[in-house]
Design an enzyme around this catalytic site. Structure first.
Site, mmCIF file in Angstrom:
data_model
loop_
_atom_site.group_PDB
_atom_site.id
_atom_site.type_symbol
_atom_site.label_atom_id
_atom_site.label_comp_id
_atom_site.label_asym_id
_atom_site.label_seq_id
_atom_site.Cartn_x
_atom_site.Cartn_y
_atom_site.Cartn_z
ATOM 1 N N ASP A 84 -0.921 1.281 -6.496
ATOM 2 C CA ASP A 84 -2.210 0.733 -6.147
ATOM 3 C C ASP A 84 -3.196 1.518 -6.640
ATOM 4 O O ASP A 84 -4.464 1.036 -7.039
ATOM 5 C CB ASP A 84 -2.387 0.624 -4.783
ATOM 6 C CG ASP A 84 -2.036 1.972 -3.864
ATOM 7 O OD1 ASP A 84 -1.611 2.683 -4.539
ATOM 8 O OD2 ASP A 84 -2.662 2.120 -2.807
ATOM 9 N N THR B 38 -4.601 2.960 4.363
ATOM 10 C CA THR B 38 -3.788 3.664 5.164
ATOM 11 C C THR B 38 -3.946 5.065 4.971
ATOM 12 O O THR B 38 -4.165 6.036 5.998
ATOM 13 C CB THR B 38 -2.054 3.487 5.115
ATOM 14 O OG1 THR B 38 -1.910 2.353 5.610
ATOM 15 C CG2 THR B 38 -1.428 4.541 6.256
#
Length: 258
Positions: free
Chosen positions: A111, A134
């Site tokens: 990502d 997260t």
């Protein structure tokens, strides 16, 4: 049409692009390593149908995942429901079009690399990409689009959960901008500590990265909580919720055969 799948530790985003790069539909689910290809296929097929998108219109799939255990089901989803082999960011045969100038490129999350691709193509550089997921990450991309490295800090929700779990008398609280810095009760104090503490983290980290880099750096934020924090600090002038998806579309374009 292209189906782009971005799997994070907490959520997975599915998005359908037309050939020009416009997002026609976008859906989010919790990341679950036990979810089968058939479960995902039925769920996604219903949502696509509600958006007027036919399953047979999908001609390609690209996947970015930081949870390796999900890849089997997502690859099977691609073959069984869309009749194509998915491109997987991080695979040896998938080109990113940028240099990854760190000691161990294979350790960088897919990502973060896709964000670097999307940010450089959309906004230029050099820049800092702040991703509220997260984990809260700060990634540095130079003027040529090369990924230079970055910073990983605990995410906001992760910090809240740790605070609640490790402290017997501290409750779970919602994330939001408190009216006051000085809390008059426990909940207000916790909300202030998390929110304004993260503002301090953001501003301090951006300042230190700029000093170490030694030149001006633009800043862009992405991730679900980006708007909440960017509106309260001048250190991040803008946010782009679809930055990762735009990066996936660009990677697909780079790798697709004419």
């Amino acid at each position: 049409m292209l189906l782009a799948i971005d799997t994070g530790n907490t959520n997975t985003v599915f998005a359908v692009f037309d050939d020009a790069g416009k997002i026609l539909g976008e859906w989010r689910s919790s990341t679950n390593i036990n979810r089968t290809a058939d479960e995902i296929g039925v769920w996604l097929g219903q949502l696509m149908g509600m958006a007027g998108i036919e399953r047979r219109a999908i001609k390609a799939v690209i996947i970015s995942s930081v949870v390796p255990a999900t890849l089997f089901s997502l690859r099977l989803l691609s073959r069984r429901y869309f009749s194509c082999q998915a491109l997987v960011v991080g695979a040896p045969d998938v080109k990113l079009g940028i240099e990854v100038l760190v000691e161990r490129p294979e350790e960088v999350g897919a990502d973060r690399l896709v964000n670097a691709v999307g940010a450089h193509l959309e906004y230029g550089g050099p820049m800092i990409i702040v991703d509220f997921g997260t984990a809260t990450t700060f990634d540095v991309v130079d003027a040529n689009g090369a990924y230079l490295g970055g910073v990983i800090a605990p995410g906001v929700n992760l910090s809240l959960e740790a605070l609640h779990t490790a402290s017997a008398q501290l409750p779970r609280v919602a994330i939001g901008r408190p009216e006051r810095v000085i809390g008059k009760n426990t909940v207000q104090a916790m909300r202030s500590g998390i929110f304004w503490g993260y503002i301090g983290l953001i501003e301090g980290m951006i300042a230190r990265i700029r000093t170490e880099y030694g030149a001006a750096l633009d800043v862009i934020a992405t991730g679900g909580l980006a708007p909440l924090f960017t509106e309260c600090t001048a250190s991040i002038p803008r946010s782009d919720a679809d930055l990762t998806l735009k990066g996936l579309f660009a990677v697909h374009r780079l790798n697709v055969k004419p």
